[in-house]
Design a protein around this motif. Structure first.
Motif, PDB file in Angstrom:
ATOM      1  N   LEU A  16      49.986  92.759  52.935  1.00  0.00           N
ATOM      2  CA  LEU A  16      50.732  92.213  51.793  1.00  0.00           C
ATOM      3  C   LEU A  16      49.934  92.340  50.493  1.00  0.00           C
ATOM      4  O   LEU A  16      50.507  92.585  49.422  1.00  0.00           O
ATOM      5  N   ALA A  17      48.625  92.178  50.604  1.00  0.00           N
ATOM      6  CA  ALA A  17      47.787  92.326  49.402  1.00  0.00           C
ATOM      7  C   ALA A  17      47.932  93.748  48.861  1.00  0.00           C
ATOM      8  O   ALA A  17      48.036  93.966  47.642  1.00  0.00           O
ATOM      9  N   GLU A  18      47.979  94.725  49.759  1.00  0.00           N
ATOM     10  CA  GLU A  18      48.178  96.130  49.329  1.00  0.00           C
ATOM     11  C   GLU A  18      49.550  96.293  48.659  1.00  0.00           C
ATOM     12  O   GLU A  18      49.669  96.930  47.622  1.00  0.00           O
ATOM     13  N   ILE A  19      50.566  95.700  49.265  1.00  0.00           N
ATOM     14  CA  ILE A  19      51.930  95.817  48.708  1.00  0.00           C
ATOM     15  C   ILE A  19      51.996  95.148  47.335  1.00  0.00           C
ATOM     16  O   ILE A  19      52.578  95.680  46.388  1.00  0.00           O
ATOM     17  N   GLU A  20      51.345  93.986  47.208  1.00  0.00           N
ATOM     18  CA  GLU A  20      51.391  93.260  45.928  1.00  0.00           C
ATOM     19  C   GLU A  20      50.650  94.015  44.827  1.00  0.00           C
ATOM     20  O   GLU A  20      50.920  93.820  43.645  1.00  0.00           O
ATOM     21  N   SER A  21      49.721  94.908  45.238  1.00  0.00           N
ATOM     22  CA  SER A  21      48.982  95.634  44.200  1.00  0.00           C
ATOM     23  C   SER A  21      49.703  96.920  43.755  1.00  0.00           C
ATOM     24  O   SER A  21      49.256  97.597  42.821  1.00  0.00           O
ATOM     25  N   LEU A  22      50.836  97.230  44.378  1.00  0.00           N
ATOM     26  CA  LEU A  22      51.603  98.413  43.936  1.00  0.00           C
ATOM     27  C   LEU A  22      52.173  98.172  42.536  1.00  0.00           C
ATOM     28  O   LEU A  22      52.600  97.057  42.216  1.00  0.00           O
ATOM     29  N   ASP A  23      52.235  99.243  41.702  1.00  0.00           N
ATOM     30  CA  ASP A  23      52.817  99.092  40.353  1.00  0.00           C
ATOM     31  C   ASP A  23      54.278  98.660  40.430  1.00  0.00           C
ATOM     32  O   ASP A  23      54.793  98.002  39.535  1.00  0.00           O
ATOM     33  N   SER A  24      54.935  99.044  41.508  1.00  0.00           N
ATOM     34  CA  SER A  24      56.366  98.742  41.629  1.00  0.00           C
ATOM     35  C   SER A  24      56.640  97.321  42.128  1.00  0.00           C
ATOM     36  O   SER A  24      57.786  96.903  42.198  1.00  0.00           O
ATOM     37  N   THR A  25      55.591  96.570  42.471  1.00  0.00           N
ATOM     38  CA  THR A  25      55.798  95.183  42.916  1.00  0.00           C
ATOM     39  C   THR A  25      55.752  94.270  41.700  1.00  0.00           C
ATOM     40  O   THR A  25      54.813  94.331  40.906  1.00  0.00           O
ATOM     41  N   THR A  26      56.788  93.417  41.565  1.00  0.00           N
ATOM     42  CA  THR A  26      56.908  92.642  40.327  1.00  0.00           C
ATOM     43  C   THR A  26      56.609  91.156  40.490  1.00  0.00           C
ATOM     44  O   THR A  26      56.693  90.398  39.525  1.00  0.00           O
ATOM     45  N   GLY A  27      56.262  90.727  41.689  1.00  0.00           N
ATOM     46  CA  GLY A  27      55.948  89.293  41.863  1.00  0.00           C
ATOM     47  C   GLY A  27      55.310  89.073  43.218  1.00  0.00           C
ATOM     48  O   GLY A  27      55.253  89.980  44.043  1.00  0.00           O
ATOM     49  N   PRO A  28      54.822  87.856  43.447  1.00  0.00           N
ATOM     50  CA  PRO A  28      54.180  87.563  44.735  1.00  0.00           C
ATOM     51  C   PRO A  28      55.184  87.618  45.883  1.00  0.00           C
ATOM     52  O   PRO A  28      56.365  87.304  45.704  1.00  0.00           O
ATOM     53  N   ALA A  29      54.697  88.022  47.041  1.00  0.00           N
ATOM     54  CA  ALA A  29      55.570  88.105  48.219  1.00  0.00           C
ATOM     55  C   ALA A  29      55.789  86.712  48.807  1.00  0.00           C
ATOM     56  O   ALA A  29      54.911  85.860  48.733  1.00  0.00           O
ATOM     57  N   VAL A  30      56.963  86.501  49.356  1.00  0.00           N
ATOM     58  CA  VAL A  30      57.231  85.279  50.122  1.00  0.00           C
ATOM     59  C   VAL A  30      57.121  85.659  51.589  1.00  0.00           C
ATOM     60  O   VAL A  30      57.698  86.666  52.005  1.00  0.00           O
ATOM     61  N   ARG A  31      56.371  84.888  52.361  1.00  0.00           N
ATOM     62  CA  ARG A  31      56.309  85.196  53.807  1.00  0.00           C
ATOM     63  C   ARG A  31      56.502  83.915  54.597  1.00  0.00           C
ATOM     64  O   ARG A  31      55.953  82.872  54.262  1.00  0.00           O
ATOM     65  N   ILE A  32      57.355  84.024  55.598  1.00  0.00           N
ATOM     66  CA  ILE A  32      57.648  82.871  56.464  1.00  0.00           C
ATOM     67  C   ILE A  32      57.550  83.360  57.915  1.00  0.00           C
ATOM     68  O   ILE A  32      58.109  84.411  58.254  1.00  0.00           O
ATOM     69  N   ARG A  33      56.861  82.591  58.741  1.00  0.00           N
ATOM     70  CA  ARG A  33      56.690  83.021  60.150  1.00  0.00           C
ATOM     71  C   ARG A  33      58.012  82.929  60.905  1.00  0.00           C
ATOM     72  O   ARG A  33      58.874  82.118  60.560  1.00  0.00           O
ATOM     73  N   VAL A  34      58.134  83.753  61.923  1.00  0.00           N
ATOM     74  CA  VAL A  34      59.352  83.796  62.747  1.00  0.00           C
ATOM     75  C   VAL A  34      58.948  83.492  64.187  1.00  0.00           C
ATOM     76  O   VAL A  34      57.945  84.017  64.669  1.00  0.00           O
TER      77      VAL A  34
END
Ligand code: NDP
Ligand code: HSE
Length: 437
Positions: free
Chosen positions: A415-433
């Motif tokens: 998720l840290a990698e995804i959040e550092s993409l230029d195309s990511t505009t906000g923090p990710a929400v993650r909820i366990r399943v």
């Protein structure tokens, strides 16, 4: 003539008042069960002028707890004040005075239970706490007695009535979090400090006790990983439904080869599972034993009469044991005290679950491919995906993914990698399943 057993109540609020009412309403049935006439002789509260939910005609009301714990005629002291002090000192003093004690105070049992149970044993009296977990559900009895043939593999429960009431009203009526919390307070469900309910601390207290009952280990409250419901948004409740899930605030305790997981957090549960359909103030605990399989215990998790039902059951239990030798008392956690064994802690970073992810990204070609590439490179599979345009004119979109099962620290680094993409505009929400199988 039945012998009389005198009770002293420390606290005459929601649960204390409910206890007086249930004892009065069902006095004959209760005496037929336990063989004694139960009399609440004294009750302690702070404000002598406050209106009560029960009649106080037949009991002596006092603001001094010592009037109860030092009364030689009182055999059972019921602590329903809540909080750490003076409740803890009063319980210890009552035990030292040779009185049996009942408490609904899960905070106290979770954080000081090891000391309190030892004090009860050394004073040869009983410390009972059925009402501390899941309100009226007799879950302590189920784990300690009904399931004693089993090795418990895991348990998962909705164990905070206020939190479940809030999530249900938000989902079904679109109600605002704060409004529903106020309702829960008016109904007598919430703790004196409602952050205990919404931030998961109350559920963590209960989970800690359940885990010790299930696995035969001393109480270890500081090891429970705790997340509340205050960050659960209506958007995630809706998307979860679309994916065939409900968001529930679960307490999960699981014994693995590496040790014990104890965690409390919002969780996506498949809609078809019974636990996903436990709504409002109702609680439920699903327990997986290696002989019986899965069993589930359901009922009201908070409120005056429901909690009083469990308090009075403890009174009956103690009455039934009044004339036996103290070495025959049931061990408080169901395992002989000398058999309690600490087990290694599995930290949340090591826990393996599936995840719901909500990613805020730019709506442009290649974004989804970049995200899936990062997940794939980390060995994380995608089980389902949704894409939502939530900003009317902008280029933002929300990507919702359900992952396969993954060790949490791996997911966090992806998720840290995804959040550092230029195309990511906000923090990710993650909820366990949890599939709960
Ligand atoms: P309430 O606030 O309704 O009642 C607390 C009672 O204790 C009140 O009568 C209060 O007096 C009295 N009290 C508090 N502090 C003192 C003190 N220092 N000296 C004398 N009296 C005192 O709480 P609840 O009945 O809701 O909860 C009681 C316990 O039960 C808590 O541990 C809670 O976690 C637990 N519990 C509650 C459930 C629920 O549904 N409410 C369910 C399961 C467990 P006064 O009335 O004058 O203010
Ligand atoms: N505040 C608690 C709840 C009371 O809402 O579950 C019952 O323990």
């Amino acid at each position: 003539m039945l012998k009389v057993v005198k009770i002293g109540l420390l606290g005459l609020g929601t649960v204390g008042g409910g206890t007086v009412n249930v004892l009065e309403r069902n006095s004959q049935e209760i005496s037929r069960r336990c063989g004694y006439q139960i009399v609440v002789s004294k009750a302690c509260a702070r404000d002598m002028s406050r209106a009560r939910i029960c009649s106080t005609d037949s009991l002596q009301l006092t603001s001094n707890p010592d009037d109860i714990i030092n009364d030689p005629e009182i055999q059972i002291v019921v602590e329903l004040m809540g909080g750490e002090e003076p409740a803890k000192s009063l319980i210890l003093a009552a035990l030292a005075n040779g009185k049996h004690v009942i408490t609904a105070n899960k905070a106290l049992i979770a954080t000081h239970g090891n000391e309190l149970f030892a004090a009860a044993a050394s004073n040869k009296v009983i410390l009972a706490y059925e009402s501390a977990i899941a309100g009226g559900i007799p879950i302590v009895k189920a784990l300690r007695e009904g399931l004693s043939a089993n090795k418990i593999e895991w348990l998962a429960g909705i164990i905070n009535g206020t939190g479940n009431f809030i999530l249900t009203e938000m989902r079904d009526k679109g109600s605002a979090f704060e409004d529903v919390l106020k309702q829960a307070q008016q109904l007598g469900y919430a703790e004196a400090d409602p952050t205990f309910d919404v931030e998961g601390i109350d559920a963590a207290h209960k989970l800690c006790i359940l885990a010790s009952l299930a696995f035969g280990m001393p109480l270890n409250f500081e090891r429970v990983y705790t997340e509340g419901i205050s960050k659960v948004t209506p958007l995630d409740l809706t998307y979860a439904e679309e994916l065939g899930y409900r968001i529930k605030h679960l307490g999960v305790a699981r014994k693995t080869d590496d040790g014990v997981e104890m965690r409390v957090h919002p969780t996506l549960v498949p809609k078809k599972r019974l636990l996903a359909n436990v709504d409002g103030v109702m609680n439920a605990v699903l327990v997986k034993g290696n002989a019986v399989g899965a069993t589930m215990y359901y009922g009201p998790g908070a409120g005056a009469d429901a909690t009083a039902s469990a308090v009075v059951a403890d009174i009956v239990d103690i009455c039934r044991q009044l004339e036996i030798s103290s070495d025959q008392y049931l061990a408080p956690l169901g395992f002989l005290s000398e058999q309690l064994k600490d087990l290694p802690n599995v930290s949340i970073e090591q826990v393996k679950t599936a995840f719901y992810l909500r990613l805020s990204v730019l709506d442009k070609p290649g974004v989804m491919a970049a995200i899936t590439a990062i997940l794939a490179n980390n060995g994380i599979s995608i089980e389902a995906a949704l894409q939502k345009e939530i900003e009317q004119h902008g280029a933002n979109t929300q990507v919702i993914l359900l992952t396969g099962s993954v060790v949490e620290q791996l997911l966090v680094s992806a998720l840290a990698e995804i959040e550092s993409l230029d195309s990511t505009t906000g923090p990710a929400v993650r909820i366990r399943v949890e599939s709960l199988q």
